[in-house]
Motif scaffolding. Structure first.
Motif, PDB file in Angstrom:
ATOM      1  N   SER A 143       0.853  -1.190   0.000  1.00 38.45           N
ATOM      2  CA  SER A 143       0.000   0.000   0.000  1.00 38.45           C
ATOM      3  C   SER A 143       0.887   1.237   0.000  1.00 38.45           C
ATOM      4  CB  SER A 143      -0.948   0.009   1.195  1.00 38.45           C
ATOM      5  OG  SER A 143      -0.213   0.089   2.408  1.00 38.45           O
ATOM      6  N   HIS A 144       0.341   2.307  -0.541  1.00 38.62           N
ATOM      7  CA  HIS A 144       1.078   3.572  -0.615  1.00 38.62           C
ATOM      8  C   HIS A 144       0.094   4.702  -0.382  1.00 38.62           C
ATOM      9  CE1 HIS A 144       4.014   6.537  -1.969  1.00 38.62           C
ATOM     10  NE2 HIS A 144       3.083   7.048  -2.755  1.00 38.62           N
ATOM     11  N   ASP A 145       0.383   5.546   0.599  1.00 37.12           N
ATOM     12  CA  ASP A 145      -0.512   6.661   0.916  1.00 37.12           C
ATOM     13  C   ASP A 145      -0.427   7.740  -0.154  1.00 37.12           C
ATOM     14  OD1 ASP A 145      -1.403   5.459   3.228  1.00 37.12           O
ATOM     15  OD2 ASP A 145       0.091   6.453   4.505  1.00 37.12           O
ATOM     16  N   TYR A 146      -1.539   8.397  -0.372  1.00 38.38           N
ATOM     17  CA  TYR A 146      -1.619   9.411  -1.428  1.00 38.38           C
ATOM     18  C   TYR A 146      -0.666  10.566  -1.157  1.00 38.38           C
ATOM     19  CZ  TYR A 146      -3.600  12.576  -4.869  1.00 38.38           C
ATOM     20  OH  TYR A 146      -3.767  13.411  -5.952  1.00 38.38           O
ATOM     21  N   ASP A 147       0.082  10.922  -2.199  1.00 37.68           N
ATOM     22  CA  ASP A 147       1.022  12.034  -2.056  1.00 37.68           C
ATOM     23  C   ASP A 147       1.002  12.944  -3.270  1.00 37.68           C
ATOM     24  OD1 ASP A 147       2.194  10.283  -3.831  1.00 37.68           O
ATOM     25  OD2 ASP A 147       3.882   9.773  -2.541  1.00 37.68           O
ATOM     26  N   ARG A 173      -3.451   4.312  -2.261  1.00 41.22           N
ATOM     27  CA  ARG A 173      -4.653   4.848  -1.618  1.00 41.22           C
ATOM     28  C   ARG A 173      -5.101   6.164  -2.248  1.00 41.22           C
ATOM     29  NH1 ARG A 173      -5.622   1.556   2.559  1.00 41.22           N
ATOM     30  NH2 ARG A 173      -3.882   0.555   3.646  1.00 41.22           N
ATOM     31  N   ASN A 174      -6.444   6.237  -2.510  1.00 41.68           N
ATOM     32  CA  ASN A 174      -7.065   7.430  -3.100  1.00 41.68           C
ATOM     33  C   ASN A 174      -6.549   7.731  -4.499  1.00 41.68           C
ATOM     34  OD1 ASN A 174      -6.102   8.370   0.058  1.00 41.68           O
ATOM     35  ND2 ASN A 174      -8.278   8.094  -0.355  1.00 41.68           N
TER      36      ASN A 174
END
Length: 262
Positions: A143-147, A173-174
């Protein structure tokens, strides 16, 4: 146009094959509704040219792409062969370049923006092991958070770092999803089944894992191994992941989109 044709030379044959695989990936993504107008991007390594990869052109819908349209990029992100002269998505260079540098064994990578993938990526628990499709990715999903849009500033490296050394797919994500494989068939079949797994999960609505019948943990681990070993038919004929389906998928393109590979 500097496209290399199949001339009997091993390197030229490999490049021609890679271009055909790129066109096939693009057409299949469009056929199955996995594209996002002109914002989806895919990469395929160029045989015989270490660090080089093909990207689909920016501004073309995936259902339009032919082998000669692919753009060859080197390890530094420079354009080596412009194909038919279309531009590239800067984000594609940043993400795919970082993935191929970090994972040299990855022969193809697909980054998609699908409704189901985005929806499941926004769930705290992510992808649940509730279907045989999902079990293909048990313990192998990053997973990778939105940046924001990955246009530089180390964002590509951050994505590659979160992908890790063994994960096969990623929930961004997102944002969307990412699938990698040793070659084009493996990358496509993983992206396709990741989307199927996400769609199945969404049919359950807001239920949590406690509300579902899920395989026990040891079986999940075993299934993940089995699902990623490839396929074997009644003759004991073993094929790597994606290679059983790939000829059938190419026949589908031949039937529905004659001339796609010209």
């Amino acid at each position: 146009m500097a496209v290399e044709r199949d001339t009997g030379h091993p390197v030229a044959e490999g490049i021609a094959r890679a271009r055909r695989e790129m066109a096939a990936l693009c057409r299949l993504m469009a056929h199955f509704g996995l594209d996002d107008i002109t914002s989806t991007h895919l990469s395929v390594l160029v045989p015989g040219r270490p660090g080089h990869y093909l990207l689909n052109p920016y501004g073309m819908m995936l259902g339009e792409v032919r082998p000669g349209d692919a753009v060859e990029v080197d390890a530094a992100g420079g354009i080596v062969d412009p194909g038919n002269g279309w531009p590239l998505n800067r984000t594609a260079i940043v993400i795919h370049g970082a993935v191929h540098r970090a994972r040299p064994e990855v022969g193809a990578a697909i980054h998609a923006h699908t409704q189901a993938g985005i929806a499941v990526g926004a769930m705290p628990a992510g992808l649940l092991p509730l279907s045989q499709w999902a079990l293909k990715f048990h313990g192998l999903t990053a997973s990778h958070d939105y940046d924001g849009a990955a246009r530089g500033g180390g964002l590509g490296e951050a994505i590659a770092r979160d992908l890790g050394t063994r994960n096969l797919v990623m929930l961004m994500r997102n944002h969307g999803t990412l699938a990698v494989g040793a070659d084009a068939p493996a990358a496509f079949i993983r992206l396709y089944y990741l989307e199927q797994a996400c769609r199945a999960q969404l049919l359950l609505g807001a239920r949590t894992a406690d509300d579902l019948v899920l395989p026990p943990p040891p079986l999940r681990d075993r299934a993940a191994v089995e699902q990623n070993q490839g396929t074997m038919d009644h003759r004991q004929d073993f094929l790597p992941v994606g290679h059983r389906e790939w000829p059938a998928l190419l026949r589908l393109l031949d039937r529905t989109q004659p001339g796609w590979d010209v």
